[in-house]
Design a protein around this motif. Structure first.
Motif, PDB file in Angstrom:
ATOM      1  N   ALA A 138      76.841  18.088  91.468  1.00 20.54           N
ATOM      2  CA  ALA A 138      75.405  18.411  90.952  1.00 20.54           C
ATOM      3  C   ALA A 138      74.527  18.175  91.908  1.00 20.54           C
ATOM      4  CB  ALA A 138      75.289  17.313  89.810  1.00 20.54           C
ATOM      5  N   ILE A 139      74.930  17.457  93.172  1.00 21.29           N
ATOM      6  CA  ILE A 139      73.974  16.934  94.208  1.00 21.29           C
ATOM      7  C   ILE A 139      73.543  18.265  95.054  1.00 21.29           C
ATOM      8  CG2 ILE A 139      73.751  16.062  96.466  1.00 21.29           C
ATOM      9  CD1 ILE A 139      75.107  13.675  95.467  1.00 21.29           C
ATOM     10  N   PRO A 140      74.247  19.023  95.080  1.00 17.87           N
ATOM     11  CA  PRO A 140      73.428  20.361  95.821  1.00 17.87           C
ATOM     12  C   PRO A 140      72.365  21.010  95.314  1.00 17.87           C
ATOM     13  CG  PRO A 140      75.938  20.648  95.613  1.00 17.87           C
ATOM     14  CD  PRO A 140      75.434  19.574  94.693  1.00 17.87           C
ATOM     15  N   LEU A 141      71.947  20.643  94.095  1.00 13.13           N
ATOM     16  CA  LEU A 141      70.678  21.011  93.629  1.00 13.13           C
ATOM     17  C   LEU A 141      69.441  20.631  94.372  1.00 13.13           C
ATOM     18  CD1 LEU A 141      70.910  20.936  89.801  1.00 13.13           C
ATOM     19  CD2 LEU A 141      70.522  23.118  91.137  1.00 13.13           C
ATOM     20  N   CYS A 171      76.503  28.341  96.870  1.00  5.82           N
ATOM     21  CA  CYS A 171      76.592  27.040  97.037  1.00  5.82           C
ATOM     22  C   CYS A 171      75.358  26.193  96.590  1.00  5.82           C
ATOM     23  CB  CYS A 171      76.808  26.921  98.541  1.00  5.82           C
ATOM     24  SG  CYS A 171      78.575  27.052  99.112  1.00  5.82           S
ATOM     25  N   SER A 172      74.208  26.962  96.524  1.00  3.87           N
ATOM     26  CA  SER A 172      73.134  26.195  96.189  1.00  3.87           C
ATOM     27  C   SER A 172      72.806  26.420  94.573  1.00  3.87           C
ATOM     28  CB  SER A 172      71.820  27.152  97.043  1.00  3.87           C
ATOM     29  OG  SER A 172      72.101  26.767  98.312  1.00  3.87           O
ATOM     30  N   TYR A 173      73.088  27.446  93.894  1.00  5.55           N
ATOM     31  CA  TYR A 173      72.749  27.592  92.687  1.00  5.55           C
ATOM     32  C   TYR A 173      73.935  27.336  91.803  1.00  5.55           C
ATOM     33  CZ  TYR A 173      68.497  29.760  94.071  1.00  5.55           C
ATOM     34  OH  TYR A 173      66.961  29.955  94.652  1.00  5.55           O
ATOM     35  N   LEU A 176      73.363  24.975  88.567  1.00  4.41           N
ATOM     36  CA  LEU A 176      72.758  25.340  87.371  1.00  4.41           C
ATOM     37  C   LEU A 176      73.656  25.980  86.216  1.00  4.41           C
ATOM     38  CD1 LEU A 176      70.016  27.514  89.090  1.00  4.41           C
ATOM     39  CD2 LEU A 176      69.679  25.268  88.142  1.00  4.41           C
ATOM     40  N   VAL A 177      74.983  26.425  86.755  1.00 10.09           N
ATOM     41  CA  VAL A 177      75.811  26.781  85.536  1.00 10.09           C
ATOM     42  C   VAL A 177      76.674  25.461  85.237  1.00 10.09           C
ATOM     43  CG1 VAL A 177      77.913  28.008  84.888  1.00 10.09           C
ATOM     44  CG2 VAL A 177      75.820  29.156  86.092  1.00 10.09           C
ATOM     45  N   PHE A 178      76.969  24.565  86.338  1.00  7.42           N
ATOM     46  CA  PHE A 178      78.045  23.425  86.309  1.00  7.42           C
ATOM     47  C   PHE A 178      77.306  22.546  85.156  1.00  7.42           C
ATOM     48  CE2 PHE A 178      78.562  19.000  87.499  1.00  7.42           C
ATOM     49  CZ  PHE A 178      80.079  18.875  87.277  1.00  7.42           C
ATOM     50  N   LEU A 179      75.961  22.129  85.214  1.00 11.33           N
ATOM     51  CA  LEU A 179      75.504  21.155  84.487  1.00 11.33           C
ATOM     52  C   LEU A 179      75.245  21.550  82.912  1.00 11.33           C
ATOM     53  CD1 LEU A 179      72.623  20.167  86.878  1.00 11.33           C
ATOM     54  CD2 LEU A 179      74.815  18.785  86.056  1.00 11.33           C
ATOM     55  N   LEU A 225      69.557  31.453  84.723  1.00 10.41           N
ATOM     56  CA  LEU A 225      68.852  30.477  85.556  1.00 10.41           C
ATOM     57  C   LEU A 225      68.935  30.949  87.134  1.00 10.41           C
ATOM     58  CD1 LEU A 225      68.864  27.122  83.885  1.00 10.41           C
ATOM     59  CD2 LEU A 225      66.750  28.744  84.216  1.00 10.41           C
ATOM     60  N   VAL A 226      70.399  31.139  87.404  1.00  9.48           N
ATOM     61  CA  VAL A 226      70.907  31.582  88.546  1.00  9.48           C
ATOM     62  C   VAL A 226      70.370  32.937  88.831  1.00  9.48           C
ATOM     63  CG1 VAL A 226      72.858  32.281  89.926  1.00  9.48           C
ATOM     64  CG2 VAL A 226      72.929  30.276  88.278  1.00  9.48           C
TER      65      VAL A 226
END
Length: 561
Positions: A138-141, A171-173, A176-179, A225-226
């Motif tokens: 989650a941190i890459p957000l 890698c950056s977005y 938004l799906v994982f959470l 969102l992505v």
């Protein structure tokens, strides 16, 4: 209703009335959902109207959000049909459209696959250290896409064009799906999986025929969102030398300044956004995903990985290296380089770094306060006085999230030059534009905080003689405090990592951490950009930690209430 309510023994009239009230309460409770009030809160408020001042404030905010979009459309109408055809039906526009669609579709699909797989292994398997991997996923957000692009480009200039753009954007977005998918997996009813297995379905069949359909709302929401984020991305694409509509709009603006051609390209971008939103709504459909049965929620099924845990762990480690290891490692590397190794002889001035940090913090705090204050009347209207107008205002505000920041910033620049000259190149205009862009983030959190606050305390305050505004100030705001703090923290994170609007609207002579990273990286001055990148990532991570703390505190207060 308790067990005594079903006895066949004669009961008196008082007991009958009590059972009737409990039955009515239970019937009404079925309809409770997100954004609605509890039956005891909802009934007496149906006939009440919102205060006139509150309604006018919300209407003004909705007009303010719509103004850049309307102005962009009006500017595009300055072209004749022939001129529109000559501008849009060109090989350049075909290339921009092809690049934009290709990167949006590819990055969205890649983020969906990686985010869903990561969420599955973290939530539904006995993955060693899965709490740690959940945090790392989650941190890459908190690391902006243009910072990641700076790290990868400084690692190798070959990582440009489409391949580099796809790597950096994914890698950056993908969080938004994982959470949302992780949250959906935690709340899923395991009885459906058990029923499928009892009917002879194997593991893959259960996953694709039972689990994936239940994940559809969370998965499609995250993918939307992505897609919207990729569509509006500018900084990363510029550094990676990948041309899309956003990079061309900026180039058009820099060439012609306040030209209608940029507005025409912006209208194309708005149209693509609306198509994405409509497509997500169409695919999601009107199916129901809630649990209709009664009973206590059971823990989800957790699967053993066996020998497969080793390749899964290797995959998570590779993901952590790509999303966090490379950005943080390259920032640290360039912090230790000087002079020729930095590809620039210029030395980084401490005063310039300090001024950029101060400017970023000041803009972030100011925009967070303004956006939270603006979201408060809308949230009060939605929670305490729901209705058609409240829903309309809410959807207008969320429209700002679907329009790329480049389009909004360009419209604000044109409006300022033509009609708001005193505000042009001012901090006030920049802060107001930030608040417009990130008002949806603030509204989501403020609304959730007000839903958790007990309306009975507000009614008690009014019965003791407090006016409406006094009640809001002395009762409602203290109850919703942690939620308001979470809203401000989310807006703050978004503002300090924002690049497009800052480049177009920042006053001359003012530099922020984001603009300094962009300017130095554009000239290959990687070491000069390192201090700004390090400070930006550090501030963003600290604000993200604060946001998590405030969200947790808000949830606890909501349970206690």
């Amino acid at each position: 209703m308790d067990a005594g309510a079903t006895t066949r023994a004669p009961v008196d009239q008082a007991g009958s009335d009590a059972r009737q009230r409990a039955s009515d309460l239970a019937a009404d409770s079925v309809a409770i959902g997100p954004g609605t009030l509890a039956p005891s809160e909802r009934g007496p408020r149906r006939a009440r109207r919102a205060p006139w001042a509150l309604f006018c404030l919300c209407a003004l905010l909705a007009l303010w959000v719509l103004s850049p979009i309307v102005y962009t459309a009006m500017r595009a109408t300055e072209f004749t049909a022939q001129e529109v055809g000559e501008l849009l039906f060109r090989p350049l526009v075909g290339e921009l459209l092809s690049n934009t669609v290709l990167i949006v579709v590819s990055a969205t699909l890649a983020s969906a696959i990686i985010g869903t797989a990561a969420a599955w292994f973290v939530e539904r398997t006995r993955l060693p250290g899965r709490r740690m991997w959940a945090v790392l996923a989650a941190i890459p957000l908190a690391v902006p896409a243009f910072i990641s692009s700076y790290a990868w480009v400084s690692l190798s200039l070959d990582l440009q064009d489409f391949a580099g753009a796809l790597l950096v954007i994914t890698c950056s977005y993908y969080p938004l799906v994982f959470l949302p998918v992780s949250a959906a997996l935690r709340g899923m009813d395991p009885s459906l999986e058990e029923s499928a297995r009892s009917l002879g379905c194997g593991s893959w069949a259960v996953f694709f025929r039972v689990i994936v359909p239940q994940l559809r709302p969370a998965l499609l929401g995250g993918m939307l969102l992505v897609a919207l984020g990729v569509l509006s991305e500018f900084g990363a694409f510029t550094l990676l030398r990948f041309r899309t509509f956003t990079t061309e709009i900026y180039a058009e603006y820099r060439t012609t300044f306040d030209g209608a051609g940029a507005s025409l390209f912006a209208c194309v971008l708005i149209a693509i956004c609306l198509v994405l939103i409509a497509l997500e709504f169409r695919v999601r459909g009107a199916a129901r995903y809630d649990t209709t049965g009664k009973g206590t929620r059971r823990a989800p099924v957790v699967y053993e990985l066996g020998w497969r845990r080793y390749p899964v762990l290797a995959g998570f480690a590779s993901l952590a290296v790509a999303t966090l290891g490379v950005p943080l490692g390259m920032i640290f590397f360039w912090l230790t380089q000087r002079g020729a190794a930095a590809l620039t002889p210029a030395e980084v001035s401490f005063d310039r770094v300090f001024d950029a940090t101060l400017a970023s913090l000041g803009l972030g705090v100011a925009a967070a306060v303004v956006a939270t204050v603006f979201a408060l009347p809308l949230a009060v209207l939605l929670v305490r006085y729901p209705g058609r107008f409240a829903t309309f205002f809410e959807r207008v505000v969320y429209l700002a999230q679907g329009v790329p920041g480049m389009v909004v910033a360009l419209a604000v620049v044109s409006l300022a030059v033509r009609a708001l000259r005193p505000l042009y190149q001012s901090w006030e205009l920049l802060v107001l534009t930030y608040a417009l862009l990130f008002l949806p983030f603030a509204l989501v959190n403020v609304r959730a905080a007000l839903v958790q606050a007990q309306p009975r305390l507000e009614e008690t305050a009014r019965s003791l003689g407090l006016g409406w505004f006094a009640m809001v100030w002395r009762v409602m705001l203290p109850l919703a405090g942690p939620g308001l703090g979470a809203a401000a923290a989310m807006v703050f994170i978004s503002v300090i990592t924002e690049l497009t609007t800052t480049l177009l609207l920042v006053p001359i002579g003012t530099h922020t951490l984001a603009t300094e990273v962009w300017a130095d990286t554009s000239t290959l001055a990687f070491a000069a950009a390192a201090p700004y990148a390090a400070l930006l990532v550090g501030v963003s991570l600290a604000a993200t930690w604060l946001l998590i703390v405030l969200f947790g505190r808000s949830a606890v207060l909501g349970k206690e209430a």
